[in-house]
Design an enzyme around this catalytic site. Sequence first.
Site, PDB file in Angstrom:
ATOM      1  N   PRO A   1       0.850  -1.197   0.000  1.00 25.14           N
ATOM      2  CA  PRO A   1       0.000   0.000   0.000  1.00 25.14           C
ATOM      3  C   PRO A   1       0.878   1.236   0.000  1.00 25.14           C
ATOM      4  O   PRO A   1       1.829   1.319   0.757  1.00 25.14           O
ATOM      5  CB  PRO A   1      -0.766  -0.110   1.316  1.00 25.14           C
ATOM      6  CG  PRO A   1      -0.654  -1.518   1.749  1.00 25.14           C
ATOM      7  CD  PRO A   1       0.618  -2.044   1.148  1.00 25.14           C
ATOM      8  N   GLU A   2       0.586   2.167  -0.887  1.00 26.33           N
ATOM      9  CA  GLU A   2       1.377   3.384  -0.974  1.00 26.33           C
ATOM     10  C   GLU A   2       0.534   4.553  -0.493  1.00 26.33           C
ATOM     11  O   GLU A   2      -0.531   4.371   0.066  1.00 26.33           O
ATOM     12  CB  GLU A   2       1.873   3.570  -2.409  1.00 26.33           C
ATOM     13  CG  GLU A   2       2.769   2.401  -2.824  1.00 26.33           C
ATOM     14  CD  GLU A   2       3.518   2.662  -4.116  1.00 26.33           C
ATOM     15  OE1 GLU A   2       3.764   3.838  -4.431  1.00 26.33           O
ATOM     16  OE2 GLU A   2       3.864   1.685  -4.794  1.00 26.33           O
TER      17      GLU A   2
END
Length: 276
Positions: free
Chosen positions: A8-9
Amino acid sequence: MKGRSAIPELPEVETVRLELAPWLTGAVIIGAALLDARPGPKYAGLERAVGRRITAVNRRGKFLLLPLDSGDELIIHLGMTGVLSPQPTSHLRVKLELDATPSALYFRDTRRFGRFLVVPAGDYTSLPTLAALGPEPLGPDFYPAQFAKALRVKTAIKTHLLSQRPVAGVGNIYADEALWRARIHPLMPSAHLSAQSVACLCQAIKEVLRESLEAHGTTLSDYRTVNGEAGGFGSFLQVYGRAGEPCLRCGRTIERLVVAGRGTHHCPHCQQLPAQ
Ligand SMILES: [Zn+2]
């Protein structure tokens, strides 16, 4: 997406933050329990959160920062597979009981790269990545002149971006997307970028993140929003995960190489290293 795994960014973490904020802001933590997890550097100080009120749900880079009314801060990093949810599922690591509705927050983390700990606010000695984070890419402190200063190193630009030091929150997917948009080879030494390339990359990072935020993040194998939904950005990816497929700009075949241990996608025509 073909079952690709990715971290997840920033857009995914921001999407989670926006969902958590109305629920958790002002809630008192009545109980905190480690489930299938041991106390240690990744899970620490949870007992200090009990009886404390969450005063905000903030984000720095890919870290969620929840200040407590005691002066401590609850820090959550989703790692690769972390999911925050009001429903109990499998691979649970932490349960918080809340005086809110829903009344429980579960942290599920299949691959155990996540973190869930309480520290004195702003004391990030146990979190060197957080301590060294560059400016927020969508905030006022990220602009070409500042970015150029942060790029005065010989490190390959992709590796440098992944370090989070020149700018916070850009991970593997969005680094590839932004470098493709700015026509910069991922192995280009950071300090060799022209002022024009730096400005292009700065702009590309902002655009890619904004577009993904609007789509609520990229669809990843494990990432889910708090409501259990997958993100919608996967279909917008222009280079990441497209090795062997034609470049959407010039039609040449997208290639994959490994940079800093991470699968890296680029167009050998649009993104060239200068001749030696
Ligand atoms: Zn191309």
